[in-house]
Scaffold this active site. Structure first.
Site, short mmCIF file in Angstrom:
data_model
loop_
_atom_site.label_atom_id
_atom_site.label_comp_id
_atom_site.label_asym_id
_atom_site.label_seq_id
_atom_site.Cartn_x
_atom_site.Cartn_y
_atom_site.Cartn_z
N GLY A 292 59.01 59.95 47.01
CA GLY A 292 60.06 60.84 47.48
C GLY A 292 61.17 60.12 48.23
O GLY A 292 62.35 60.42 48.05
N ASP B 99 53.71 52.28 58.60
CA ASP B 99 54.12 51.28 57.61
C ASP B 99 55.60 51.06 57.78
O ASP B 99 56.32 51.94 58.27
CB ASP B 99 53.83 51.75 56.18
N ASP C 238 52.73 56.05 48.73
CA ASP C 238 53.63 57.17 49.00
C ASP C 238 53.92 57.87 47.67
O ASP C 238 53.50 57.41 46.61
CB ASP C 238 54.91 56.70 49.68
#
Length: 376
Positions: free
Chosen positions: A95, A271, A92
């Site tokens: 953020g 996820d 990722d």
């Protein structure tokens, strides 16, 4: 990266497909165990491959950037070589973690400045440098920098946040297209749909993301405080727009029931930290419901943890033994519970795939949702 859409359920939006990366193939729908700092907590890579049968894991840019740091990761030749995982990795953008640092971060047009939760040092993530960071980490799939707004954000805030996220996306895409992978294999960039719980913002964001014509797309900003039914509605709104021939990744979701509901609405990738976090705290997921293994009722129950557990992971441990380990804060208890939960999640999406291909997904899904709603 390539995506082959192999089957679509005729009575729902559920899909079965295949992702092809330079580190291997991934059958979808798929769940990705979360390896926040380069490891899935309490689980060895050998167990991930053999017991859990994970096909891809997730790494977190924010945490890896802080520790061990980009210098170490680059010297190692990327995260694959650093942690010994030779299958695909998704990262990722950091953020969501920055969003979680309330009081320790500030958003501007340039990016996000924040203080490390480790030592208080100050840093900045920009749309460009998170691309560079994920290049160095070496993920097969990397994510755009976005702001994850709370599920309770008002419309004006959500609108301004989305507009900035879209400007950030264009900057990130430009930088990604102007740079190259570092370790000799290809990397793929996924944009992220935002828009909080507002239908028009979600539609606008999905259209904007689809226009970028990337190899896959993500849906962010859900399961952050809004009711489950609202989350499902937003998934439906978005997936009406996102291209069907490309994979759809729902970020950070969720319970086994959430996952089946999202699969039915056309999501391919998931996820969540829930299977390992809940496992470490003594909650097990099974096809017949959840079990709190710290409950005294299991103290003298010498039956297997899950009588049908061989469906997910072969284990001879009893409920009484696992409860003893957990209430004693023994690390082995956390490990057993984490492996069990991850294996169950991977079993669940694999079964979903089988039933999508067989053509009876909706019947099977409704039965599973009813069973898994129980507290044992």
């Amino acid at each position: 990266m390539q995506f082959q859409l192999q089957h679509t359920d005729l009575k729902s939006g559920a899909r079965a497909g295949k992702l092809i990366t330079d580190h291997g193939e991934i059958e979808t729908p798929i769940f990705m165990p979360v390896g926040t700092v380069g490891s899935v907590k309490a689980v060895h890579q050998k167990e991930l491959k053999e017991d859990i049968q994970a096909q891809i894991i997730l790494g977190n840019t924010y945490h890896l950037y802080l520790r061990p740091g980009l210098n170490i990761l680059e010297k190692a030749g990327g995260l694959h070589k650093f942690n010994g995982w030779d299958k695909p990795i998704l990262t990722d953008s950091g953020g969501f973690q920055v969003f979680s640092l309330t009081g320790m971060r500030k958003l501007t047009e340039e990016g996000c400045t924040f203080q490390s939760h480790i030592d208080g040092s100050r840093h900045i993530f920009t749309p460009e440098n998170v691309v560079d960071t994920q290049r160095i980490i070496g993920a097969d799939i990397i994510m755009a920098l976005d702001e994850c707004t709370p599920g309770t954000a008002d419309y004006n805030y959500a609108k301004k946040s989305l507009e900035r996220t879209q400007r950030w996306l264009l900057r990130g895409l430009k930088h990604f297209d102007e740079t190259e992978p570092k370790y000799g294999y290809s990397q793929t960039f996924f944009p992220i749909v935002q828009g909080c719980t507002y239908k028009d913002l979600r539609q606008r964001s999905a259209e904007f993301v689809a226009e970028q014509n990337r190899e896959g797309n993500a849906i962010g900003g859900l399961a952050v405080g809004e009711p489950a039914e609202v989350m499902y509605e937003m998934i439906e709104v978005v997936n009406e727009i996102l291209p069907k021939e490309k994979p759809r990744y729902l970020m950070g979701v969720g319970t086994p029931i959430n996952i089946l509901e999202a699969i039915e609405r056309g999501v391919d990738m998931f996820d969540c930290v829930m299977p390992t976090r809940n496992g470490r705290n003594g909650m097990l997921f099974t096809k017949y419901g959840t079990m709190n293994m710290r409950n005294k009722k299991w103290a003298d129950d010498f039956s297997p943890i899950d009588p049908e557990g061989a469906s997910y992971v072969d284990t001879a441990y009893t409920k009484a033994y696992l409860r003893h380990l957990l209430v004693s804060n023994e690390l082995l208890g956390m490990q057993i519970a984490s492996i069990h939960n991850l294996a169950f999640y991977l079993w669940l999406v694999k079964e979903a795939r089988k039933h999508i291909i067989a053509g009876d997904f909706s019947v099977w899904k409704n039965q599973m949702v009813n069973q898994m709603s129980n507290r044992l």
